[in-house]
Design a protein around this motif. Structure first.
Motif, PDB file in Angstrom:
ATOM      1  N   PHE A   1      14.193 130.666  20.846  1.00  0.00           N
ATOM      2  CA  PHE A   1      13.379 129.495  20.526  1.00  0.00           C
ATOM      3  C   PHE A   1      14.217 128.417  19.858  1.00  0.00           C
ATOM      4  CE2 PHE A   1       9.786 127.341  18.331  1.00  0.00           C
ATOM      5  CZ  PHE A   1       9.040 127.057  19.463  1.00  0.00           C
ATOM      6  N   LEU A   2      15.159 128.811  18.995  1.00  0.00           N
ATOM      7  CA  LEU A   2      16.049 127.833  18.373  1.00  0.00           C
ATOM      8  C   LEU A   2      16.888 127.101  19.416  1.00  0.00           C
ATOM      9  CD1 LEU A   2      17.304 129.790  15.225  1.00  0.00           C
ATOM     10  CD2 LEU A   2      15.824 127.787  15.243  1.00  0.00           C
ATOM     11  N   MET A   3      17.332 127.834  20.437  1.00  0.00           N
ATOM     12  CA  MET A   3      18.118 127.192  21.484  1.00  0.00           C
ATOM     13  C   MET A   3      17.278 126.147  22.227  1.00  0.00           C
ATOM     14  SD  MET A   3      19.800 128.882  24.895  1.00  0.00           S
ATOM     15  CE  MET A   3      18.149 129.153  25.551  1.00  0.00           C
ATOM     16  N   ILE A   4      16.020 126.470  22.527  1.00  0.00           N
ATOM     17  CA  ILE A   4      15.158 125.521  23.238  1.00  0.00           C
ATOM     18  C   ILE A   4      14.933 124.277  22.377  1.00  0.00           C
ATOM     19  CG2 ILE A   4      12.904 125.207  24.289  1.00  0.00           C
ATOM     20  CD1 ILE A   4      14.716 127.152  25.772  1.00  0.00           C
ATOM     21  N   ILE A   5      14.635 124.470  21.079  1.00  0.00           N
ATOM     22  CA  ILE A   5      14.410 123.327  20.190  1.00  0.00           C
ATOM     23  C   ILE A   5      15.671 122.477  20.090  1.00  0.00           C
ATOM     24  CG2 ILE A   5      13.903 122.670  17.816  1.00  0.00           C
ATOM     25  CD1 ILE A   5      12.115 125.082  17.593  1.00  0.00           C
ATOM     26  N   GLY A   6      16.833 123.141  19.952  1.00  0.00           N
ATOM     27  CA  GLY A   6      18.085 122.398  19.847  1.00  0.00           C
ATOM     28  C   GLY A   6      18.373 121.584  21.094  1.00  0.00           C
ATOM     29  N   PHE A   7      18.122 122.146  22.255  1.00  0.00           N
ATOM     30  CA  PHE A   7      18.400 121.433  23.507  1.00  0.00           C
ATOM     31  C   PHE A   7      17.507 120.196  23.626  1.00  0.00           C
ATOM     32  CE2 PHE A   7      17.759 120.621  28.015  1.00  0.00           C
ATOM     33  CZ  PHE A   7      19.055 120.617  28.490  1.00  0.00           C
ATOM     34  N   TYR A   8      16.214 120.367  23.425  1.00  0.00           N
ATOM     35  CA  TYR A   8      15.305 119.237  23.556  1.00  0.00           C
ATOM     36  C   TYR A   8      15.521 118.208  22.449  1.00  0.00           C
ATOM     37  CZ  TYR A   8      12.576 121.157  27.388  1.00  0.00           C
ATOM     38  OH  TYR A   8      12.181 121.612  28.620  1.00  0.00           O
ATOM     39  N   GLY A   9      15.910 118.664  21.251  1.00  0.00           N
ATOM     40  CA  GLY A   9      16.217 117.707  20.190  1.00  0.00           C
ATOM     41  C   GLY A   9      17.363 116.793  20.564  1.00  0.00           C
ATOM     42  N   LEU A  10      18.424 117.356  21.151  1.00  0.00           N
ATOM     43  CA  LEU A  10      19.551 116.526  21.583  1.00  0.00           C
ATOM     44  C   LEU A  10      19.159 115.598  22.722  1.00  0.00           C
ATOM     45  CD1 LEU A  10      22.543 119.053  21.441  1.00  0.00           C
ATOM     46  CD2 LEU A  10      21.870 117.324  19.768  1.00  0.00           C
ATOM     47  N   ILE A  11      18.324 116.074  23.652  1.00  0.00           N
ATOM     48  CA  ILE A  11      17.879 115.225  24.761  1.00  0.00           C
ATOM     49  C   ILE A  11      17.075 114.035  24.232  1.00  0.00           C
ATOM     50  CG2 ILE A  11      16.379 115.127  26.776  1.00  0.00           C
ATOM     51  CD1 ILE A  11      19.048 116.461  27.296  1.00  0.00           C
ATOM     52  N   PHE A  12      16.156 114.279  23.296  1.00  0.00           N
ATOM     53  CA  PHE A  12      15.362 113.177  22.740  1.00  0.00           C
ATOM     54  C   PHE A  12      16.241 112.199  21.962  1.00  0.00           C
ATOM     55  CE2 PHE A  12      11.532 116.216  22.663  1.00  0.00           C
ATOM     56  CZ  PHE A  12      11.230 115.872  23.976  1.00  0.00           C
ATOM     57  N   GLU A  13      17.246 112.710  21.270  1.00  0.00           N
ATOM     58  CA  GLU A  13      18.133 111.828  20.520  1.00  0.00           C
ATOM     59  C   GLU A  13      18.958 110.953  21.467  1.00  0.00           C
ATOM     60  OE1 GLU A  13      19.896 109.887  17.459  1.00  0.00           O
ATOM     61  OE2 GLU A  13      18.281 111.351  17.274  1.00  0.00           O
ATOM     62  N   LEU A  14      19.463 111.544  22.548  1.00  0.00           N
ATOM     63  CA  LEU A  14      20.236 110.752  23.501  1.00  0.00           C
ATOM     64  C   LEU A  14      19.351 109.757  24.252  1.00  0.00           C
ATOM     65  CD1 LEU A  14      22.549 113.556  24.976  1.00  0.00           C
ATOM     66  CD2 LEU A  14      23.151 111.786  23.312  1.00  0.00           C
ATOM     67  N   SER A  15      18.083 110.098  24.459  1.00  0.00           N
ATOM     68  CA  SER A  15      17.171 109.170  25.130  1.00  0.00           C
ATOM     69  C   SER A  15      16.759 108.020  24.216  1.00  0.00           C
ATOM     70  CB  SER A  15      15.912 109.916  25.605  1.00  0.00           C
ATOM     71  OG  SER A  15      16.262 110.967  26.488  1.00  0.00           O
ATOM     72  N   ASN A  16      16.718 108.267  22.905  1.00  0.00           N
ATOM     73  CA  ASN A  16      16.324 107.244  21.933  1.00  0.00           C
ATOM     74  C   ASN A  16      17.370 107.191  20.819  1.00  0.00           C
ATOM     75  OD1 ASN A  16      13.354 106.648  22.884  1.00  0.00           O
ATOM     76  ND2 ASN A  16      13.583 108.870  22.831  1.00  0.00           N
ATOM     77  N   PRO A  17      18.525 106.607  21.073  1.00  0.00           N
ATOM     78  CA  PRO A  17      19.599 106.597  20.051  1.00  0.00           C
ATOM     79  C   PRO A  17      19.128 105.918  18.774  1.00  0.00           C
ATOM     80  CG  PRO A  17      20.421 105.872  22.190  1.00  0.00           C
ATOM     81  CD  PRO A  17      18.941 105.936  22.313  1.00  0.00           C
ATOM     82  N   GLY A  18      19.504 106.547  17.653  1.00  0.00           N
ATOM     83  CA  GLY A  18      19.149 105.994  16.359  1.00  0.00           C
ATOM     84  C   GLY A  18      17.915 106.599  15.735  1.00  0.00           C
ATOM     85  N   SER A  19      17.174 107.429  16.454  1.00  0.00           N
ATOM     86  CA  SER A  19      15.987 108.041  15.854  1.00  0.00           C
ATOM     87  C   SER A  19      16.358 109.092  14.818  1.00  0.00           C
ATOM     88  CB  SER A  19      15.102 108.654  16.935  1.00  0.00           C
ATOM     89  OG  SER A  19      15.846 109.549  17.740  1.00  0.00           O
ATOM     90  N   LEU A  20      17.530 109.739  14.934  1.00  0.00           N
ATOM     91  CA  LEU A  20      18.145 110.617  13.931  1.00  0.00           C
ATOM     92  C   LEU A  20      17.414 111.954  13.727  1.00  0.00           C
ATOM     93  CD1 LEU A  20      19.206 108.054  11.178  1.00  0.00           C
ATOM     94  CD2 LEU A  20      20.542 108.940  13.093  1.00  0.00           C
ATOM     95  N   VAL A  21      16.097 111.918  13.559  1.00  0.00           N
ATOM     96  CA  VAL A  21      15.384 113.162  13.241  1.00  0.00           C
ATOM     97  C   VAL A  21      15.509 114.198  14.364  1.00  0.00           C
ATOM     98  CG1 VAL A  21      13.133 114.179  12.713  1.00  0.00           C
ATOM     99  CG2 VAL A  21      13.805 112.006  11.678  1.00  0.00           C
ATOM    100  N   PRO A  22      15.223 113.849  15.636  1.00  0.00           N
ATOM    101  CA  PRO A  22      15.387 114.874  16.686  1.00  0.00           C
ATOM    102  C   PRO A  22      16.814 115.361  16.812  1.00  0.00           C
ATOM    103  CG  PRO A  22      14.104 113.015  17.486  1.00  0.00           C
ATOM    104  CD  PRO A  22      14.681 112.599  16.187  1.00  0.00           C
ATOM    105  N   GLY A  23      17.782 114.453  16.685  1.00  0.00           N
ATOM    106  CA  GLY A  23      19.177 114.872  16.799  1.00  0.00           C
ATOM    107  C   GLY A  23      19.598 115.796  15.681  1.00  0.00           C
ATOM    108  N   THR A  24      19.177 115.494  14.441  1.00  0.00           N
ATOM    109  CA  THR A  24      19.538 116.346  13.307  1.00  0.00           C
ATOM    110  C   THR A  24      18.942 117.740  13.456  1.00  0.00           C
ATOM    111  OG1 THR A  24      19.620 114.393  11.879  1.00  0.00           O
ATOM    112  CG2 THR A  24      19.485 116.547  10.808  1.00  0.00           C
ATOM    113  N   ILE A  25      17.657 117.792  13.761  1.00  0.00           N
ATOM    114  CA  ILE A  25      17.009 119.092  13.949  1.00  0.00           C
ATOM    115  C   ILE A  25      17.622 119.831  15.127  1.00  0.00           C
ATOM    116  CG2 ILE A  25      14.824 120.224  14.494  1.00  0.00           C
ATOM    117  CD1 ILE A  25      13.398 117.983  13.035  1.00  0.00           C
ATOM    118  N   GLY A  26      17.917 119.113  16.210  1.00  0.00           N
ATOM    119  CA  GLY A  26      18.488 119.752  17.390  1.00  0.00           C
ATOM    120  C   GLY A  26      19.851 120.357  17.132  1.00  0.00           C
ATOM    121  N   VAL A  27      20.715 119.633  16.415  1.00  0.00           N
ATOM    122  CA  VAL A  27      22.051 120.154  16.134  1.00  0.00           C
ATOM    123  C   VAL A  27      21.974 121.396  15.259  1.00  0.00           C
ATOM    124  CG1 VAL A  27      24.198 119.655  14.908  1.00  0.00           C
ATOM    125  CG2 VAL A  27      23.254 117.970  16.462  1.00  0.00           C
TER     126      VAL A  27
END
Length: 490
Positions: A304-330
């Protein structure tokens, strides 16, 4: 008149400080040298599947017992088995420990299955509570490396075909054997489980040799240990004691310490006589570090952590600067990678999962009318099933199905949104002018002018128009719009 200081005063001061320092050092070292500190038994608890967190907890307990010069380590165990690598690390640390270790299967109803049987055989004292059992020590290959079951013919190792021919030979052609030996071994020898493939035989024979070496080290029943590995047989506590598999059947810890008092055990540097009659029990329960490792290294949590991390990075790359999805994803992705490092991961399954998730995201970004999305879901489900396949360390099928349904729902929602966008009229560019309402600025038929979006446009109309008449834009030719009366047929 100023009195002079006595020359002996600094000497007395330094002597006083030296005495205080010596007293502090003596008080600091006193607990380590006190007999009461050494007359203890460190009690640990092993409950659940054996994994990296269990191995870390056990080895830290052995180090603590050695630091405190404990007389004995007692591990209360109830396990269905676990990872071979973690079990071997625990056994290696136990055999090298200067403190004797007792594995005690308790409470009533507990079991020492699979890896737990190996730990019992490796312990200096093997004990069980009434109404417990052990066995089922057959190794199960996990992590993929052996191919799919049922595919390919098993390869016979060197000498296996000759043994098979001998086993198939008629009774009249076999050499006669002693009746007692026949009852003990010859009758069971042809029925020994040796595995269907070369890889299974390799793993099975390695496990047999390993548990027999542990049994011979501590003088326990090696033949039954081999049967537990080859045939997955089990024994109750009373049967195990009668067959020499364990040393003691004890109702509780006090009974255990009383029964093993005076017993000789084999240590790394020779034999040791246990003195356990009056030992004080000191608990060393799993702490937050062990609990955290247990949570992270759970296959379902890591997945489940892998799925959350993958989608978090995808959302961050789709919306640069949102920070929260990228931080949680990493963070989630790094925790998942740490868990996969210590878990038996099938990397083909992991690759299929990543490809499937990539195809699902690709369907959302590049609509292919379901081709990428369906292929991604299929790859994702197959990879999830292949990722970890074991009795004690597997991924929950409902979790896989739930995540696949969520991904399919997101893909279906994206497809319907794209189809809806295709039906909507254009909002920008020249195409947006089609169908808009305008007003004729003069009477004309053919060439004239209209007001459109507050602007003066050249217009062309086949019908006669009056000044102020409402018209509709039906075409565009450069900077000239083609119009028709608003009340004309569509």
């Amino acid at each position: 008149m100023i009195p002079r200081s006595s020359p002996s005063r600094p000497i007395l001061l330094w002597l006083s400080l030296a005495c205080l320092l010596a007293g502090a050092l003596a008080a600091w070292q006193a607990p380590a040298q006190s007999p009461a500190a050494r007359d203890t038994a460190l009690v640990m608890t092993l409950d659940g599947a054996i994994g990296p967190a269990t191995s870390d907890y056990f080895q830290r307990g052995l180090e603590l017992a050695a630091e405190r010069q404990a007389r004995l380590v007692v591990v209360e165990m109830d396990t269905p088995g676990g990872l071979d690598a973690a079990m071997r690390d625990m056994i290696t640390a136990m055999l090298a420990s200067p403190v004797p270790v007792t594995f005690y299967v308790s409470p009533g109803g507990a079991r020492a299955a699979s890896a737990g049987t190996y730990l019992l055989y490796a312990s200096h004292v093997a004990a069980m509570a009434p109404a417990t059992h052990l066995g089922s020590a057959t190794p199960v290959q996990i992590g993929g490396g052996g191919g799919l079951p049922g595919l390919g013919e098993p390869e016979a190792p060197s000498g296996e075909g000759e043994d098979a021919d001998k086993r198939k030979a008629p009774e009249a052609e076999r050499a006669p054997a002693d009746d007692a030996a026949e009852a003990e071994s010859s009758a069971a020898e042809p029925d020994k489980r040796r595995g269907e493939t070369a890889m299974e035989r390799k793993v099975l024979e390695d496990a047999v040799a390993y548990i027999r070496s542990l049994a011979e080290r501590h003088g326990r029943n090696a033949d039954w240990a081999e049967a537990a590995v080859r045939e997955a047989v089990n024994l109750t506590a009373r049967e195990a004691l009668e067959r020499g598999v364990i040393d003691v059947v004890a109702g509780d810890l006090d009974d255990l310490l009383t029964q093993i008092d005076g017993r000789e055990v084999m240590m790394a540097d020779g034999t040791l006589t246990l003195a356990t009659a009056d030992l004080a029990l000191e608990r060393f329960d799993p702490d937050w570090r062990t609990r955290l490792l247990e949570v992270i290294t759970d296959p379902n949590v890591a997945y489940f952590l892998m799925i959350i991390g993958f989608y978090g990075l995808i959302f961050e790359l789709s919306n640069p600067g949102s920070l929260v999805p990228g931080t949680i994803g990493v963070i989630c992705l790094l925790l998942a990678l740490f868990a996969f490092q210590v878990l038996p991961v099938n990397y083909a399954g992991l690759a299929l999962i990543l490809v499937g998730l990539g195809l699902i995201v690709g369907e959302a970004l590049m609509p292919s009318f379901g081709i990428l999305g369906i292929g991604g879901i299929v790859a994702f489900v197959i990879g999830s099933v292949m990722l970890m396949d074991a009795d004690t360390l597997n991924i929950s099928l409902p979790l896989i199905g739930g995540i696949a349904l969520v991904a399919a729902g997101l893909m279906l929602w994206a497809m319907t949104r794209f189809l809806g966008l295709r039906r909507r009229p254009a909002r920008t560019g020249q195409e947006e002018l089609l169908g808009n309402e305008a007003r004729a600025l003069e009477d004309f038929q053919g060439e004239g002018h209209v007001r459109l979006h507050g602007e003066r446009w050249n217009a062309r109309s086949a019908a006669a128009l009056r000044r102020g008449q409402a018209v509709r834009v039906v075409g565009i030719d450069g900077l000239t719009v083609e119009v028709e009366p608003l009340d004309a047929g569509t």
